[in-house]
Motif scaffolding. Structure first.
Motif, PDB file in Angstrom:
ATOM      1  N   THR A 160       0.825  -1.205   0.000  1.00 60.54           N
ATOM      2  CA  THR A 160       0.000   0.000   0.000  1.00 60.54           C
ATOM      3  C   THR A 160       0.866   1.265   0.000  1.00 60.54           C
ATOM      4  N   PRO A 161       0.395   2.344  -0.624  1.00 62.56           N
ATOM      5  CA  PRO A 161       1.172   3.585  -0.619  1.00 62.56           C
ATOM      6  C   PRO A 161       1.043   4.392   0.674  1.00 62.56           C
ATOM      7  N   THR A 162       0.102   4.049   1.529  1.00 61.45           N
ATOM      8  CA  THR A 162      -0.226   4.888   2.681  1.00 61.45           C
ATOM      9  C   THR A 162       0.665   4.675   3.900  1.00 61.45           C
ATOM     10  N   ARG A 163       1.463   3.596   3.900  1.00 59.24           N
ATOM     11  CA  ARG A 163       2.347   3.330   5.034  1.00 59.24           C
ATOM     12  C   ARG A 163       3.498   2.449   4.572  1.00 59.24           C
ATOM     13  N   ALA A 164       4.586   2.517   5.317  1.00 60.20           N
ATOM     14  CA  ALA A 164       5.717   1.635   5.017  1.00 60.20           C
ATOM     15  C   ALA A 164       5.295   0.193   5.273  1.00 60.20           C
ATOM     16  N   PRO A 165       5.794  -0.739   4.481  1.00 56.27           N
ATOM     17  CA  PRO A 165       5.427  -2.143   4.692  1.00 56.27           C
ATOM     18  C   PRO A 165       5.995  -2.684   6.003  1.00 56.27           C
ATOM     19  N   THR A 166       5.310  -3.682   6.527  1.00 64.34           N
ATOM     20  CA  THR A 166       5.765  -4.346   7.749  1.00 64.34           C
ATOM     21  C   THR A 166       6.938  -5.277   7.427  1.00 64.34           C
ATOM     22  N   ARG A 167       7.592  -5.739   8.469  1.00 65.62           N
ATOM     23  CA  ARG A 167       8.687  -6.703   8.323  1.00 65.62           C
ATOM     24  C   ARG A 167       8.204  -7.919   7.524  1.00 65.62           C
ATOM     25  N   HIS A 168       7.044  -8.440   7.895  1.00 68.97           N
ATOM     26  CA  HIS A 168       6.492  -9.618   7.209  1.00 68.97           C
ATOM     27  C   HIS A 168       6.207  -9.307   5.734  1.00 68.97           C
ATOM     28  N   ALA A 216      13.468   3.662   2.403  1.00 70.56           N
ATOM     29  CA  ALA A 216      13.347   3.845   0.956  1.00 70.56           C
ATOM     30  C   ALA A 216      11.914   3.839   0.450  1.00 70.56           C
ATOM     31  N   TYR A 217      10.989   3.337   1.233  1.00 69.59           N
ATOM     32  CA  TYR A 217       9.659   3.044   0.697  1.00 69.59           C
ATOM     33  C   TYR A 217       8.965   4.251   0.064  1.00 69.59           C
ATOM     34  N   ARG A 218       8.980   5.400   0.698  1.00 69.11           N
ATOM     35  CA  ARG A 218       8.323   6.585   0.113  1.00 69.11           C
ATOM     36  C   ARG A 218       8.942   6.930  -1.234  1.00 69.11           C
ATOM     37  N   ASP A 219      10.275   6.831  -1.339  1.00 72.24           N
ATOM     38  CA  ASP A 219      10.952   7.099  -2.610  1.00 72.24           C
ATOM     39  C   ASP A 219      10.574   6.057  -3.665  1.00 72.24           C
ATOM     40  N   ILE A 220      10.412   4.812  -3.253  1.00 71.06           N
ATOM     41  CA  ILE A 220      10.003   3.756  -4.189  1.00 71.06           C
ATOM     42  C   ILE A 220       8.596   4.040  -4.709  1.00 71.06           C
ATOM     43  N   VAL A 221       7.689   4.402  -3.814  1.00 70.84           N
ATOM     44  CA  VAL A 221       6.323   4.743  -4.223  1.00 70.84           C
ATOM     45  C   VAL A 221       6.349   5.893  -5.235  1.00 70.84           C
ATOM     46  N   ASN A 222       7.115   6.935  -4.937  1.00 70.99           N
ATOM     47  CA  ASN A 222       7.212   8.083  -5.847  1.00 70.99           C
ATOM     48  C   ASN A 222       7.811   7.681  -7.187  1.00 70.99           C
ATOM     49  N   LEU A 223       8.831   6.827  -7.166  1.00 74.16           N
ATOM     50  CA  LEU A 223       9.458   6.372  -8.401  1.00 74.16           C
ATOM     51  C   LEU A 223       8.472   5.583  -9.256  1.00 74.16           C
ATOM     52  N   VAL A 224       7.730   4.676  -8.650  1.00 77.24           N
ATOM     53  CA  VAL A 224       6.756   3.879  -9.408  1.00 77.24           C
ATOM     54  C   VAL A 224       5.654   4.778  -9.973  1.00 77.24           C
ATOM     55  N   ASP A 225       5.155   5.689  -9.160  1.00 78.35           N
ATOM     56  CA  ASP A 225       4.123   6.611  -9.651  1.00 78.35           C
ATOM     57  C   ASP A 225       4.656   7.437 -10.819  1.00 78.35           C
ATOM     58  N   HIS A 226       5.898   7.904 -10.713  1.00 80.62           N
ATOM     59  CA  HIS A 226       6.528   8.667 -11.795  1.00 80.62           C
ATOM     60  C   HIS A 226       6.676   7.789 -13.046  1.00 80.62           C
ATOM     61  N   THR A 227       7.133   6.565 -12.857  1.00 81.31           N
ATOM     62  CA  THR A 227       7.323   5.639 -13.979  1.00 81.31           C
ATOM     63  C   THR A 227       6.011   5.421 -14.719  1.00 81.31           C
ATOM     64  N   LYS A 228       4.945   5.161 -13.997  1.00 77.13           N
ATOM     65  CA  LYS A 228       3.637   4.921 -14.622  1.00 77.13           C
ATOM     66  C   LYS A 228       3.121   6.175 -15.326  1.00 77.13           C
ATOM     67  N   SER A 229       3.347   7.329 -14.734  1.00 80.03           N
ATOM     68  CA  SER A 229       2.907   8.590 -15.325  1.00 80.03           C
ATOM     69  C   SER A 229       3.643   8.871 -16.637  1.00 80.03           C
ATOM     70  N   VAL A 230       4.967   8.729 -16.627  1.00 74.50           N
ATOM     71  CA  VAL A 230       5.751   8.945 -17.846  1.00 74.50           C
ATOM     72  C   VAL A 230       5.341   7.953 -18.925  1.00 74.50           C
ATOM     73  N   ALA A 231       5.141   6.709 -18.534  1.00 79.11           N
ATOM     74  CA  ALA A 231       4.756   5.671 -19.497  1.00 79.11           C
ATOM     75  C   ALA A 231       3.441   6.015 -20.191  1.00 79.11           C
ATOM     76  N   LYS A 232       2.482   6.514 -19.434  1.00 73.09           N
ATOM     77  CA  LYS A 232       1.174   6.851 -20.004  1.00 73.09           C
ATOM     78  C   LYS A 232       1.237   8.085 -20.892  1.00 73.09           C
ATOM     79  N   GLN A 233       2.086   9.046 -20.520  1.00 71.62           N
ATOM     80  CA  GLN A 233       2.146  10.314 -21.252  1.00 71.62           C
ATOM     81  C   GLN A 233       3.040  10.261 -22.487  1.00 71.62           C
ATOM     82  N   SER A 234       4.012   9.364 -22.493  1.00 71.33           N
ATOM     83  CA  SER A 234       4.988   9.322 -23.580  1.00 71.33           C
ATOM     84  C   SER A 234       4.445   8.583 -24.800  1.00 71.33           C
ATOM     85  N   SER A 235       4.796   9.099 -25.955  1.00 69.65           N
ATOM     86  CA  SER A 235       4.419   8.425 -27.191  1.00 69.65           C
ATOM     87  C   SER A 235       5.523   7.475 -27.659  1.00 69.65           C
TER      88      SER A 235
END
Length: 168
Positions: free
Chosen positions: A26-34, A137-156
């Protein structure tokens, strides 16, 4: 569209990026150890796995998501890009492909934990450092994935290579 998250080992930030992309984390919190330790391929890959594509699933838009470790190679990604470009030019490949580098999200504790756990087999110290680093790292990973998906959708472009620079 095909997503390929890549970094040095392909077993920490890449797999967390794939898991978040596939809504297994989930993007709303860092993942648990498990949650971290049960993420597909987390801290499991070895040197011989470098350069291999690992399938993680299909996202909610029907796109396959893969991960890959590239090791120290400076030529693996350019070689993959060259091969994909050639196949696209010859009309043998019609998918949009996105290669996204997760290395900029790796904090020092994760680097040290990976070295201790994967290279030296000292899990008692390495795994706790990996877990600590994964949470950092989790917040940065979430931001990176969101950025990746956004660029992918916008790019021709049919082939997108995101180096993703580290934010200061």
């Amino acid at each position: 569209m095909i997503y390929i998250y890549n970094d040095f080992g392909g077993t920490h930030t890449t797999v967390m990026a794939a898991a978040y992309h596939l809504k297994k984390l989930t993007p709303t919190r860092a993942p648990t150890r498990h949650e971290i330790l049960t993420t597909h391929n987390f801290n499991e890959l070895v040197y011989a796995d470098r350069g291999k594509l690992f399938f993680h699933g299909i996202d909610d838009e029907g796109n396959p998501v893969y991960t890959m470790g590239r090791g120290r190679s400076k030529i693996l990604i350019p070689g993959v890009v060259n091969l994909l470009s050639m196949l696209m030019e010859e009309n043998r490949l019609h998918e949009k492909i996105v290669l996204s580098n997760t290395s900029p999200t790796v904090p020092l504790p994760m680097t040290l934990g990976g070295m201790l756990s994967r290279w030296l087999k000292i899990d008692a110290i390495g795994v706790p450092l990996l877990l600590y680093g994964a949470k950092i790292a989790y917040r940065d990973i979430v931001n990176l994935v969101d950025h990746t998906k956004s660029v992918a959708k916008q790019s021709s472009s049919q082939l997108i290579v995101l180096d993703n620079k580290r934010s200061s």
